[in-house]
Design a protein around this motif. Structure first.
Motif, PDB file in Angstrom:
ATOM      1  N   LEU A  18       0.830  -1.205   0.000  1.00 54.05           N
ATOM      2  CA  LEU A  18       0.000   0.000   0.000  1.00 54.05           C
ATOM      3  C   LEU A  18       0.868   1.260   0.000  1.00 54.05           C
ATOM      4  CD1 LEU A  18      -2.819  -1.135   2.418  1.00 54.05           C
ATOM      5  CD2 LEU A  18      -2.832  -1.031  -0.050  1.00 54.05           C
TER       6      LEU A  18
ATOM      7  N   LEU B 268       3.836   1.551  -1.329  1.00 52.82           N
ATOM      8  CA  LEU B 268       4.360   1.677  -2.694  1.00 52.82           C
ATOM      9  C   LEU B 268       3.284   2.253  -3.606  1.00 52.82           C
ATOM     10  CD1 LEU B 268       7.143   0.890  -3.654  1.00 52.82           C
ATOM     11  CD2 LEU B 268       6.254  -1.283  -4.402  1.00 52.82           C
ATOM     12  N   PHE B 269       2.084   1.722  -3.419  1.00 47.02           N
ATOM     13  CA  PHE B 269       0.902   2.170  -4.140  1.00 47.02           C
ATOM     14  C   PHE B 269       0.764   3.693  -4.022  1.00 47.02           C
ATOM     15  CE2 PHE B 269      -3.579   2.591  -4.878  1.00 47.02           C
ATOM     16  CZ  PHE B 269      -3.951   1.472  -5.586  1.00 47.02           C
TER      17      PHE B 269
ATOM     18  N   MET C 288       3.788   5.741  -5.459  1.00 44.06           N
ATOM     19  CA  MET C 288       3.787   5.784  -6.922  1.00 44.06           C
ATOM     20  C   MET C 288       2.737   6.757  -7.450  1.00 44.06           C
ATOM     21  SD  MET C 288       4.220   1.868  -8.044  1.00 44.06           S
ATOM     22  CE  MET C 288       5.792   1.040  -7.937  1.00 44.06           C
TER      23      MET C 288
END
Lengths: 204, 350
Positions: free
Chosen positions: A69, A71-72, A75
């Motif tokens: 999450l 990283l989500f 990004m």
């Protein structure tokens, strides 16, 4: 024994390197990936301590869910690094002070002769092969520490509900779907079959 | 001569590292071969379901087709997209492949054929199946492509959601078996086909298969690829051997989920004829690795069957199904499983 020590130092080196990299790399994606690497090394070290349940749970919960999450989100954000770095020199003295204080505290714990010194704890004897970390933890949590465990669970539940309550805003004019209604649709609601006679082109 | 072979054999067994390496090869090489023929199997099965022939040109019955595909992919050029992150772009396929293979370390093929007979096997498998998504996310981000990025975002949300349902399904098995060791979980199901956990845990069995589909990004949950909407999703920029590695990872994951379903809910290597009056006393009643492989193939076939049968789910409906349908059912059934043990309907760990 020597192999275990080598593995320990390998994991520790990787972990320290990754932890430093988390706060020094420029690219936030790399920072998150280095954090994942640090978690992995920590799991490896726990594994050496025969705490396999904690080690694998660390991977399942933090690496497998929380960091995904993270990283989500990272990004999706368009992070501009320049304004983030603006106050660097201004806050540097305070930061150094905090860092030194923490380092001194850690060293005091390591070297203190009182309760925490490294000399106070002998090398733990390895457990027998039928020792199950998972079973031991479970038995402790559900007998001696049942009440604190349940209280911790309730606190987490309150936190979840609070987070939802704080962020849930019902704004007017939002279009939502009703899946039940979508599933319940029948053909005759959208399609109408009309019986009619074939027609001749006009003007012939 | 025989003495020499024997002494070499004992020497290899005493060298722990070499012996383990040999065991690893004995697992991975058949696995890679299985992946190759699984792609052939898939094309043949789906072809038959759509009244087509499927591959039939390369070799007898098209059996050499997978090798033709592999060599084609290996010989193709790997294209690096402009402004992509070179390192992460090339590392991503490896990250997605490694967990798919590492999880096989704890899979018991029969009572003694298992690489690592660890106590926390079930947790280990859960941890590794949740890691595969990193390859997809990193690939999507490193490609510097909108389609790939959208695919990666979808995959991340989907995997995190279905992991919870999958974890609870495993908790049900854990409660009935009383152990997290995969070998002991199979042994706990002894006694014939109605003692396997598919019966007392029927809803969890179905949910495990559905979440397995979602975790491996297979149809009807293949929105991460979604070729009709976002071209090929996360691997749209990949070509040649890098693409082949993604392909390998996906199919290895499917075989893994099939094998785990066989172990957790269908009695692993146990014979379905155990305890049956006449058949149980013949060769069919014996427990062997053949039963495990046969069950795995059945579940592998079901993956293909779903793909040929169901249209792709809409993305918001995937999320709704995961959070609002599957997770509540698993929560209730985990409590029911505990009740079953307490009331003695299912005897724990026997």
């Amino acid at each position: 024994m020597i192999v275990q020590e080598l593995i320990f130092y390998a994991f520790s080196l990787v972990m320290v390197f990754a932890a430093i990299a988390v706060v020094t790399v420029r690219n936030p994606i790399y920072a998150v990936l280095f954090l994942v690497l640090a978690f992995f090394s920590a799991a490896g070290i726990w594994m050496l301590l025969e705490a396999e349940f904690l080690a694998i749970i660390l991977v399942v919960v933090y690496v497998g869910a929380v960091m995904v999450l993270f990283l989500f989100v990272v990004m999706m954000l368009d992070i501009n690094l320049v304004p983030l770095k603006e106050g660097f020199t201004r806050y540097l003295p305070v930061a150094v002070l905090v860092a030194v204080a923490m380092a001194v505290e850690l060293l005091m714990v390591l070297w203190s002769r009182g309760r925490f010194g490294a000399s106070m704890f002998p090398v733990p004897a390895p457990n027998s092969s039928d020792y199950s970390n998972t079973r031991e933890l479970g038995e402790l949590l559900y007998t001696n520490y049942l009440l604190p465990f349940e209280v911790a669970g309730v606190i987490l539940l309150v936190a979840i509900i609070a987070a939802v309550a704080l962020t849930l805003r019902t704004r007017p004019g939002i279009k939502t779907q009703d899946p039940a209604a979508q599933v319940r649709t029948r053909r005759d609601e959208s399609v109408r079959l009309v019986k009619m006679k074939s027609e001749k082109p006009r003007g012939t | 001569m025989l003495d020499m072979v024997n002494s070499v054999y004992t020497w290899i067994q005493s060298q722990y590292l070499i012996w383990t390496l040999i065991k690893i090869l004995v697992i991975t090489i058949p696995l890679i071969t299985a992946v190759a023929f699984y792609t052939y199997f898939e094309r043949k099965v789906i072809g038959a379901m759509q009244i087509r022939v499927g591959p039939n040109r390369v070799g007898p019955l098209g059996l050499i087709q997978p090798f033709a595909d592999v060599f084609k992919l290996l010989l193709k050029e790997i294209i690096l997209p402009a402004n992509s992150n070179r390192f992460l772009f090339l590392v991503a396929p490896i990250i997605s492949l490694a967990p798919a293979f590492a999880a096989w370390a704890v899979v018991p093929f029969n009572d003694f054929l298992v690489l690592a007979d660890v106590d926390a096997g079930l947790l280990y498998v859960l941890a590794l199946t949740s890691l595969g998504v990193y390859g997809i996310i990193i690939a999507g981000w490193a490609s510097n492509s909108k389609y790939a990025f959208l695919g990666a975002m979808r995959a991340a949300a989907q995997t995190v959601s279905y992991e919870i349902a999958m974890g609870f399904a495993l908790v049900g098995v854990l409660i009935l078996a009383g152990t997290m060791n995969l070998r002991e979980i199979v042994l706990a199901q002894q006694g014939g086909i109605f003692d396997w956990y598919w019966l007392p845990l029927a809803p969890l069995f179905v949910i495990y298969m559905i979440s397995g589909l979602a975790e491996t990004n297979r149809a009807p949950f293949d929105v991460a690829e979604g070729e009709s909407e976002i071209v090929a999703g996360f691997h749209v920029e990949y070509s040649g051997s890098a693409f082949a590695v993604f392909f390998l990872a996906e199919y290895a994951n499917m075989i893994l989920i099939s094998g785990l379903t066989a172990i957790l809910f269908a009695g692993g290597w146990l014979s379905p004829f155990e305890g049956v009056p006449v058949l149980g006393e013949t060769l069919l009643g014996e427990h062997s690795i053949i039963w495990f492989l046969a069950k795995t193939v059945v579940f592998m076939f079901m993956f293909l069957w779903y793909r040929a049968t169901f249209p792709r789910y809409r993305y918001d409906q995937i999320m709704r199904l995961g959070w609002k349908v599957l997770i509540p059912i698993t929560l209730v059934w985990v409590m029911l499983a505990a009740l079953m043990v307490v009331l003695g309907i299912v005897v724990k760990g026997s």
